[in-house]
Design a protein around this motif. Sequence first.
Motif, PDB file in Angstrom:
ATOM      1  N   VAL A 240      59.906  55.325  54.199  1.00 43.68           N
ATOM      2  CA  VAL A 240      59.284  54.479  53.183  1.00 43.68           C
ATOM      3  C   VAL A 240      57.779  54.743  53.201  1.00 43.68           C
ATOM      4  CG1 VAL A 240      58.778  52.107  52.501  1.00 43.68           C
ATOM      5  CG2 VAL A 240      61.054  52.702  53.323  1.00 43.68           C
ATOM      6  N   SER A 241      57.215  55.020  52.047  1.00 46.70           N
ATOM      7  CA  SER A 241      55.801  55.357  51.954  1.00 46.70           C
ATOM      8  C   SER A 241      54.931  54.100  52.068  1.00 46.70           C
ATOM      9  CB  SER A 241      55.509  56.057  50.619  1.00 46.70           C
ATOM     10  OG  SER A 241      54.115  56.206  50.424  1.00 46.70           O
ATOM     11  N   SER A 242      54.167  54.003  53.163  1.00 48.43           N
ATOM     12  CA  SER A 242      53.283  52.852  53.343  1.00 48.43           C
ATOM     13  C   SER A 242      52.183  52.831  52.296  1.00 48.43           C
ATOM     14  CB  SER A 242      52.664  52.889  54.746  1.00 48.43           C
ATOM     15  OG  SER A 242      53.647  52.666  55.730  1.00 48.43           O
ATOM     16  N   ALA A 243      51.657  54.022  51.956  1.00 46.61           N
ATOM     17  CA  ALA A 243      50.556  54.087  50.987  1.00 46.61           C
ATOM     18  C   ALA A 243      51.005  53.595  49.620  1.00 46.61           C
ATOM     19  CB  ALA A 243      50.033  55.511  50.891  1.00 46.61           C
ATOM     20  N   VAL A 244      52.195  54.025  49.199  1.00 53.70           N
ATOM     21  CA  VAL A 244      52.688  53.634  47.877  1.00 53.70           C
ATOM     22  C   VAL A 244      53.002  52.141  47.846  1.00 53.70           C
ATOM     23  CG1 VAL A 244      54.606  53.892  46.255  1.00 53.70           C
ATOM     24  CG2 VAL A 244      53.538  55.912  47.263  1.00 53.70           C
ATOM     25  N   PHE A 245      53.627  51.627  48.901  1.00 54.66           N
ATOM     26  CA  PHE A 245      53.960  50.207  48.910  1.00 54.66           C
ATOM     27  C   PHE A 245      52.718  49.342  49.061  1.00 54.66           C
ATOM     28  CE2 PHE A 245      58.317  51.521  49.159  1.00 54.66           C
ATOM     29  CZ  PHE A 245      59.017  50.466  48.598  1.00 54.66           C
ATOM     30  N   THR A 246      51.684  49.874  49.683  1.00 58.95           N
ATOM     31  CA  THR A 246      50.415  49.147  49.739  1.00 58.95           C
ATOM     32  C   THR A 246      49.848  48.980  48.334  1.00 58.95           C
ATOM     33  OG1 THR A 246      49.849  49.851  51.980  1.00 58.95           O
ATOM     34  CG2 THR A 246      48.020  49.275  50.530  1.00 58.95           C
ATOM     35  N   ALA A 247      49.852  50.059  47.560  1.00 57.56           N
ATOM     36  CA  ALA A 247      49.346  49.991  46.182  1.00 57.56           C
ATOM     37  C   ALA A 247      50.207  49.060  45.335  1.00 57.56           C
ATOM     38  CB  ALA A 247      49.313  51.390  45.572  1.00 57.56           C
ATOM     39  N   SER A 248      51.527  49.125  45.531  1.00 59.75           N
ATOM     40  CA  SER A 248      52.423  48.260  44.759  1.00 59.75           C
ATOM     41  C   SER A 248      52.222  46.788  45.121  1.00 59.75           C
ATOM     42  CB  SER A 248      53.880  48.661  45.024  1.00 59.75           C
ATOM     43  OG  SER A 248      54.132  49.975  44.581  1.00 59.75           O
ATOM     44  N   ALA A 249      51.999  46.524  46.405  1.00 61.10           N
ATOM     45  CA  ALA A 249      51.758  45.141  46.831  1.00 61.10           C
ATOM     46  C   ALA A 249      50.480  44.600  46.210  1.00 61.10           C
ATOM     47  CB  ALA A 249      51.676  45.083  48.352  1.00 61.10           C
ATOM     48  N   ASN A 250      49.482  45.442  46.058  1.00 58.80           N
ATOM     49  CA  ASN A 250      48.232  45.012  45.416  1.00 58.80           C
ATOM     50  C   ASN A 250      48.467  44.633  43.959  1.00 58.80           C
ATOM     51  OD1 ASN A 250      46.662  45.336  47.720  1.00 58.80           O
ATOM     52  ND2 ASN A 250      46.149  47.460  47.245  1.00 58.80           N
ATOM     53  N   VAL A 251      49.306  45.405  43.268  1.00 58.07           N
ATOM     54  CA  VAL A 251      49.637  45.072  41.879  1.00 58.07           C
ATOM     55  C   VAL A 251      50.347  43.722  41.822  1.00 58.07           C
ATOM     56  CG1 VAL A 251      51.012  45.728  39.851  1.00 58.07           C
ATOM     57  CG2 VAL A 251      49.741  47.473  41.117  1.00 58.07           C
ATOM     58  N   CYS A 252      51.301  43.514  42.729  1.00 50.45           N
ATOM     59  CA  CYS A 252      52.045  42.247  42.744  1.00 50.45           C
ATOM     60  C   CYS A 252      51.119  41.055  42.971  1.00 50.45           C
ATOM     61  CB  CYS A 252      53.105  42.276  43.831  1.00 50.45           C
ATOM     62  SG  CYS A 252      54.477  43.402  43.511  1.00 50.45           S
ATOM     63  N   ASP A 253      50.062  41.257  43.733  1.00 45.82           N
ATOM     64  CA  ASP A 253      49.155  40.164  44.090  1.00 45.82           C
ATOM     65  C   ASP A 253      48.073  39.906  43.044  1.00 45.82           C
ATOM     66  OD1 ASP A 253      50.278  39.183  46.368  1.00 45.82           O
ATOM     67  OD2 ASP A 253      49.037  40.337  47.754  1.00 45.82           O
ATOM     68  N   GLU A 254      48.055  40.684  41.987  1.00 43.08           N
ATOM     69  CA  GLU A 254      47.049  40.443  40.944  1.00 43.08           C
ATOM     70  C   GLU A 254      47.260  39.067  40.324  1.00 43.08           C
ATOM     71  OE1 GLU A 254      46.583  45.121  39.471  1.00 43.08           O
ATOM     72  OE2 GLU A 254      47.603  43.636  38.207  1.00 43.08           O
ATOM     73  N   ASN A 255      46.185  38.368  40.085  1.00 43.71           N
ATOM     74  CA  ASN A 255      46.263  37.062  39.438  1.00 43.71           C
ATOM     75  C   ASN A 255      46.394  37.227  37.927  1.00 43.71           C
ATOM     76  OD1 ASN A 255      46.045  35.365  41.727  1.00 43.71           O
ATOM     77  ND2 ASN A 255      43.859  35.766  41.825  1.00 43.71           N
ATOM     78  N   VAL A 256      47.341  36.516  37.359  1.00 46.17           N
ATOM     79  CA  VAL A 256      47.600  36.571  35.921  1.00 46.17           C
ATOM     80  C   VAL A 256      47.306  35.194  35.331  1.00 46.17           C
ATOM     81  CG1 VAL A 256      49.338  36.938  34.137  1.00 46.17           C
ATOM     82  CG2 VAL A 256      49.365  38.330  36.225  1.00 46.17           C
TER      83      VAL A 256
END
Length: 326
Positions: A263-279
């Motif tokens: 599992v790519s830590s770098a890719v999931f780190t970037a994806s987690a940042n997207v999930c945490d964006e405030n909408v």
Amino acid sequence: MTPLKKMIVGTTMLTPNALVLRDPVIIGGYILGAASVAAVPIAFGLTVGALVGHIAITLVTSWAIRALSPSAGTPAGGLDAATMSSGGILTNAKNPAAPHNFVYGEVRKGGTITYLEATGSENKFLHMIIALAGHEIESIVSVYLNDSIVSLDSSGFVTDSPWNSKVRIKKHLGATSQLGDSDLEAESNQIDSNFRGQGIAYLYVRLEYDQDVFANGIPTFTALIKGKKVYDPRTGLTVYSSNAALCIRDYLLADYGLADTSVSSAVFTASANVCDENVALSVGGTEKRYSMNGIVSAHETIGSVLQLMMTSCAGTLFWGQGSRQL
């Protein structure tokens, strides 16, 4: 993971027998061939395709098609959470061979009654253990008797009418080092200190017989819980989170899931940042872009879980450059 639209997954339960909206997803036989686990109370869908070399998985998420193409027979008003599973997620079932539940995010749920014992003169007290999750959880936020939230005193006794002092509820979060319930040990004719439930989150409930209080029988016990602690590669900590990418990563790595170390830590780190964006919300305030609040049942297939999980974050799960990416 592309932020096509904001989608927060609620606590609506979807199970294998429920009719769900379908995503035009193609997933390699490598994933679906893996055995065991999952019924996630979230909204997902998927179709099986062939494995071609190392390009094992291609998942294509189309929100427009999913929204406009419900399965035949889907009820017009959607599905009621209380009837989503064969036993109902907001029920208490007695089942000696029940599969574990793994809880991601925040969910209200019932559990499996794994122990019953009557004690006292004329069986005055009934003791129950209700298993909620097969792992340590963050917290039990609140407890419901039937559909009412109840308050507990420092000894666990319910302080609300009509249950006042007739019901005692003790919360156990499922740490691997947790000890048994001292009150149950003291009153039981069968339980000793070896009865610990380590790794199992549960409620210990004691009912004191009263024909007026329990005129309609034993109430249903459910709890609003904050579920599994998941590893966050951004901080190096394992803590509670409903971040969809982190929950998916946890399932991919878990021994009850895909057990995949690539599992790519770098890719999931970037994806987690997207999930945490405030909408921004139309009514004011904000909430996180993508979150996951649901239940995985250990008797379901890995493929069915992953297809459900993908729709919680408008994600694409694929194999590339020697690692699994989102």
